[in-house]
Design a protein around this motif. Structure first.
Motif, PDB file in Angstrom:
ATOM      1  N   GLN A  61       0.827  -1.203   0.000  1.00 18.99           N
ATOM      2  CA  GLN A  61       0.000   0.000   0.000  1.00 18.99           C
ATOM      3  C   GLN A  61       0.866   1.260   0.000  1.00 18.99           C
ATOM      4  N   ALA A  62       2.003   1.217   0.707  1.00 19.72           N
ATOM      5  CA  ALA A  62       2.922   2.359   0.703  1.00 19.72           C
ATOM      6  C   ALA A  62       3.483   2.574  -0.700  1.00 19.72           C
ATOM      7  N   ALA A  63       3.811   1.487  -1.392  1.00 24.81           N
ATOM      8  CA  ALA A  63       4.310   1.585  -2.775  1.00 24.81           C
ATOM      9  C   ALA A  63       3.222   2.138  -3.696  1.00 24.81           C
ATOM     10  N   ASP A  64       1.982   1.707  -3.498  1.00 26.13           N
ATOM     11  CA  ASP A  64       0.865   2.235  -4.288  1.00 26.13           C
ATOM     12  C   ASP A  64       0.682   3.726  -4.047  1.00 26.13           C
ATOM     13  N   LEU A  65       0.778   4.149  -2.788  1.00 26.37           N
ATOM     14  CA  LEU A  65       0.664   5.565  -2.444  1.00 26.37           C
ATOM     15  C   LEU A  65       1.721   6.383  -3.184  1.00 26.37           C
ATOM     16  N   LEU A  66       2.945   5.898  -3.168  1.00 24.46           N
ATOM     17  CA  LEU A  66       4.037   6.577  -3.870  1.00 24.46           C
ATOM     18  C   LEU A  66       3.732   6.679  -5.362  1.00 24.46           C
ATOM     19  N   ASP A  67       3.293   5.573  -5.951  1.00 21.40           N
ATOM     20  CA  ASP A  67       2.967   5.573  -7.385  1.00 21.40           C
ATOM     21  C   ASP A  67       1.863   6.569  -7.709  1.00 21.40           C
ATOM     22  N   ILE A  68       0.828   6.627  -6.879  1.00 21.06           N
ATOM     23  CA  ILE A  68      -0.292   7.537  -7.127  1.00 21.06           C
ATOM     24  C   ILE A  68       0.163   8.989  -7.093  1.00 21.06           C
ATOM     25  N   VAL A  69       0.950   9.350  -6.091  1.00 26.66           N
ATOM     26  CA  VAL A  69       1.410  10.737  -5.978  1.00 26.66           C
ATOM     27  C   VAL A  69       2.323  11.090  -7.150  1.00 26.66           C
ATOM     28  N   VAL A  70       3.249  10.206  -7.489  1.00 23.31           N
ATOM     29  CA  VAL A  70       4.170  10.477  -8.608  1.00 23.31           C
ATOM     30  C   VAL A  70       3.388  10.572  -9.921  1.00 23.31           C
ATOM     31  N   GLU A  71       2.459   9.657 -10.158  1.00 24.70           N
ATOM     32  CA  GLU A  71       1.664   9.703 -11.392  1.00 24.70           C
ATOM     33  C   GLU A  71       0.808  10.956 -11.470  1.00 24.70           C
ATOM     34  N   THR A  72       0.253  11.391 -10.352  1.00 25.24           N
ATOM     35  CA  THR A  72      -0.555  12.613 -10.318  1.00 25.24           C
ATOM     36  C   THR A  72       0.274  13.815 -10.753  1.00 25.24           C
ATOM     37  N   VAL A  73       1.457  13.926 -10.186  1.00 25.88           N
ATOM     38  CA  VAL A  73       2.324  15.068 -10.513  1.00 25.88           C
ATOM     39  C   VAL A  73       2.870  14.931 -11.933  1.00 25.88           C
ATOM     40  N   ARG A  74       3.253  13.733 -12.329  1.00 22.92           N
ATOM     41  CA  ARG A  74       3.765  13.509 -13.689  1.00 22.92           C
ATOM     42  C   ARG A  74       2.710  13.838 -14.741  1.00 22.92           C
ATOM     43  N   GLY A  75       1.431  13.625 -14.407  1.00 25.28           N
ATOM     44  CA  GLY A  75       0.353  13.959 -15.330  1.00 25.28           C
ATOM     45  C   GLY A  75       0.315  15.446 -15.653  1.00 25.28           C
ATOM     46  N   ARG A  76       0.700  16.263 -14.700  1.00 26.19           N
ATOM     47  CA  ARG A  76       0.728  17.721 -14.902  1.00 26.19           C
ATOM     48  C   ARG A  76       2.075  18.217 -15.405  1.00 26.19           C
ATOM     49  N   HIS A  77       3.127  17.464 -15.139  1.00 29.96           N
ATOM     50  CA  HIS A  77       4.496  17.877 -15.500  1.00 29.96           C
ATOM     51  C   HIS A  77       5.236  16.701 -16.134  1.00 29.96           C
ATOM     52  N   PRO A  78       4.848  16.307 -17.358  1.00 30.56           N
ATOM     53  CA  PRO A  78       5.418  15.084 -17.944  1.00 30.56           C
ATOM     54  C   PRO A  78       6.875  15.201 -18.388  1.00 30.56           C
ATOM     55  N   ASP A  79       7.313  16.379 -18.725  1.00 32.47           N
ATOM     56  CA  ASP A  79       8.660  16.533 -19.280  1.00 32.47           C
ATOM     57  C   ASP A  79       9.619  17.152 -18.275  1.00 32.47           C
ATOM     58  N   THR A  80       9.665  16.583 -17.093  1.00 34.17           N
ATOM     59  CA  THR A  80      10.550  17.107 -16.061  1.00 34.17           C
ATOM     60  C   THR A  80      11.576  16.059 -15.681  1.00 34.17           C
ATOM     61  N   ALA A  81      12.305  16.346 -14.625  1.00 30.15           N
ATOM     62  CA  ALA A  81      13.399  15.488 -14.172  1.00 30.15           C
ATOM     63  C   ALA A  81      12.918  14.070 -13.847  1.00 30.15           C
ATOM     64  N   PRO A  82      13.814  13.113 -13.940  1.00 29.25           N
ATOM     65  CA  PRO A  82      13.467  11.738 -13.567  1.00 29.25           C
ATOM     66  C   PRO A  82      13.150  11.632 -12.074  1.00 29.25           C
ATOM     67  N   VAL A  83      12.244  10.721 -11.737  1.00 31.24           N
ATOM     68  CA  VAL A  83      11.891  10.458 -10.338  1.00 31.24           C
ATOM     69  C   VAL A  83      12.207   9.000 -10.034  1.00 31.24           C
ATOM     70  N   VAL A  84      12.972   8.785  -8.986  1.00 35.81           N
ATOM     71  CA  VAL A  84      13.261   7.445  -8.489  1.00 35.81           C
ATOM     72  C   VAL A  84      12.497   7.312  -7.181  1.00 35.81           C
ATOM     73  N   GLY A  85      11.512   6.420  -7.147  1.00 39.36           N
ATOM     74  CA  GLY A  85      10.703   6.216  -5.951  1.00 39.36           C
ATOM     75  C   GLY A  85      11.234   5.073  -5.114  1.00 39.36           C
TER      76      GLY A  85
END
Length: 156
Positions: A61-85
């Protein structure tokens, strides 16, 4: 002397300010030409009798939470720096201070909630402000952060 890896470390706790903190971390990483290291610390520290529902009861569930937050932000800012979760099985206070040793910047979101949750969040923030090796930025909880997370209207 070994050269340390450049990165911007951001703590993701599921609060509305986490999203704003990740957005700020991405912006800083773009400016500095580095990547973002997004961390979820699990299990939550000292959450006894606070009446709050835990956002994650398991590592998955913690991994899912991380994925959701990263995907939410990536949806608004797709061409930004790489994210390592990364999900860390460690108390947030110690894990974030340790992660700051290899970071150019530590970005934390200030969580709103009940007085108990605010106290818990403040304790982690103060620990990091006192002991982090890198500079620390605290992103406040705002209605704009809430709107960005939920897709609702901002307070403006």
């Amino acid at each position: 002397m070994a050269r340390r890896t450049s990165s911007i470390v951001v703590s993701i706790d599921g609060g509305y300010a986490s999203t704003a903190a990740l957005e700020l971390a991405l912006h800083e990483a773009e400016l500095r030409g580095t990547h973002v290291r997004a961390l979820v610390c699990w299990p939550p520290e000292a959450r006894h009798d606070d009446g709050e529902v835990l956002l994650c009861n398991t590592h998955a569930q913690a991994a899912d939470l991380l994925d959701i937050v990263v995907e939410t932000v990536r949806g608004r800012h797709p061409d930004t720096a790489p994210v390592v979760g990364q999900v860390l099985h460690a108390p947030a206070s110690a894990a974030l201070v340790e992660a700051s040793a290899d970071a150019d910047l530590l970005v934390l979101g200030s969580t709103a909630g009940t007085p108990t949750v605010q106290h818990h969040s403040r304790r982690i923030l103060m620990h990091c402000l006192d002991l982090a090796i890198s500079p620390v930025v605290v992103v406040p909880w705002t209605f704009d952060a809430l709107a960005a997370r939920t897709g609702g209207p901002s307070a403006r």
